[in-house]
Scaffold this active site. Structure first.
Site, mmCIF file in Angstrom:
data_model
loop_
_atom_site.group_PDB
_atom_site.id
_atom_site.type_symbol
_atom_site.label_atom_id
_atom_site.label_comp_id
_atom_site.label_asym_id
_atom_site.label_seq_id
_atom_site.Cartn_x
_atom_site.Cartn_y
_atom_site.Cartn_z
ATOM 1 N N PHE A 161 -3.343 -2.096 -7.138
ATOM 2 C CA PHE A 161 -2.487 -1.340 -6.370
ATOM 3 C C PHE A 161 -1.944 -2.366 -5.225
ATOM 4 O O PHE A 161 -2.584 -3.140 -4.491
ATOM 5 C CB PHE A 161 -3.441 -0.205 -5.898
ATOM 6 N N ASP A 162 -0.524 -2.031 -4.724
ATOM 7 C CA ASP A 162 -0.184 -2.350 -3.727
ATOM 8 C C ASP A 162 -0.691 -1.429 -2.423
ATOM 9 O O ASP A 162 -1.096 -0.350 -2.955
ATOM 10 C CB ASP A 162 1.284 -2.132 -3.599
ATOM 11 N N GLY A 163 -0.540 -1.978 -1.300
ATOM 12 C CA GLY A 163 -0.989 -1.013 -0.197
ATOM 13 C C GLY A 163 -0.077 -0.032 0.317
ATOM 14 O O GLY A 163 -0.147 1.230 -0.136
ATOM 15 N N ASP A 276 5.561 -0.559 -4.598
ATOM 16 C CA ASP A 276 6.770 -0.118 -4.259
ATOM 17 C C ASP A 276 8.006 -0.936 -4.065
ATOM 18 O O ASP A 276 9.286 -0.163 -3.852
ATOM 19 C CB ASP A 276 6.711 0.862 -2.687
#
Length: 300
Positions: A161-163, A276
């Protein structure tokens, strides 16, 4: 008593996310839905090749291998019911035990996420993904040309996951956009002990952690998660403190300070990566399946 999906991890995805229907989709776009339906029916006996989300679905369904159902995967598709025949046939041929599906023949299917109680929605349709996110469901648009290897590390599911704007809200990204890197670091130092607001994928990370020991029985598949973020020290601390405050954890964390994420993900070998920013997804797609989360200030 009706069947229930309560206490299961529920993943809904479109047929184009699960299988490579890009050739068929071109027929739909260049001709019409009748030509598309005919082609799918003509190819009914030909199993569709794996799509971007195939490795993820294969590993998730393996959590049910010991007879305890932990995961439910549902096809949620703009396809027509006739084309849905090939979807289920292809799943069977590829050893995927799928039983449920909703086929809407062109109508947006995201409204069915609510009665399903879905923890994740994957689709090739950007509008459906945006509407699912707006309705409060973790959702991502699959990158159709991602590297797909459904056989690597067969006994371990790896999700990255990106943050900011994915696990966390876009609060920090808005500060960065307005004040630059120095202002961003000052902001994160000031609020280091204040947890970041949750982003759209917090519920999925929580559900994945519950999955590993559902019913108190060890799962047949190991789960490994990673946070892969452009943050660097000192901004790393607030991210970690936020996860601790939430009572969730990741196995690995990469604070890359703006470095290209692709080479690092190539070492992690994710079954899926969520970000995102399309640029990060394009780089990540060379390492494994990737999905764009059109959330936050960078996607306004």
């Amino acid at each position: 008593m009706p069947a229930s999906l309560d206490h299961l991890l529920v993943v809904a995805l479109s047929s184009r996310a699960l299988f490579d229907f890009e050739e068929e989709n071109r027929v739909f776009e260049e001709q019409d839905d009748r030509a598309y339906m005919k082609l799918q029916l003509d190819r009914l006996e030909r199993a569709a090749p794996p799509g971007v989300a195939f490795p993820l679905v294969k590993k998730l369904l393996a959590f049910n291998a010991d007879g305890r159902q932990r995961v439910e995967v549902v096809i949620l598709s703009r396809n027509d019911p006739v084309s849905g025949l090939r979807v289920f046939r292809s799943a069977e041929e590829n050893g995927l035990k799928l039983g449920r599906g909703v086929f809407t023949r062109g109508r947006p299917p995201y409204a069915f996420l609510d009665p399903l109680g879905a923890h994740l929605f994957l689709s090739a349709n950007a509008d459906d993904v945006r509407k699912a996110l707006a309705a409060g469901f973790p959702a991502a648009q699959v990158f159709a040309h991602s590297h797909v290897d459904p056989d690597r590390h067969a006994e371990e599911l790896r999700i990255a996951f990106d943050g900011d704007a994915v696990l966390f809200s876009d609060e920090a990204e808005r500060v960065y956009a307005a004040q630059g890197l120095s202002g961003f670091h000052d902001h994160e130092r000031t609020y280091v002990e204040r947890p970041l607001p949750p982003g759209p994928f917090k519920p999925l990370l929580e559900a994945l952690q519950r999955l590993q020991n559902l019913d108190g029985a060890p799962a047949p598949v190991r789960l490994r998660t990673a946070l892969v973020t452009a943050r660097s020290a000192p901004a790393h601390e607030r991210a970690i403190r936020t996860l601790m405050q939430w009572g969730v954890s990741v196995d690995e964390a990469m604070f890359l300070g703006g470095l290209d994420k692709g080479p690092f993900l190539a070492k992690f070998e994710p079954d899926f990566f969520f970000d995102d920013q399309t640029g990060h997804c394009e780089s990540a797609a060379r390492a494994g399946p990737a999905g764009h989360v059109p959330s936050g200030v960078r996607n306004v």
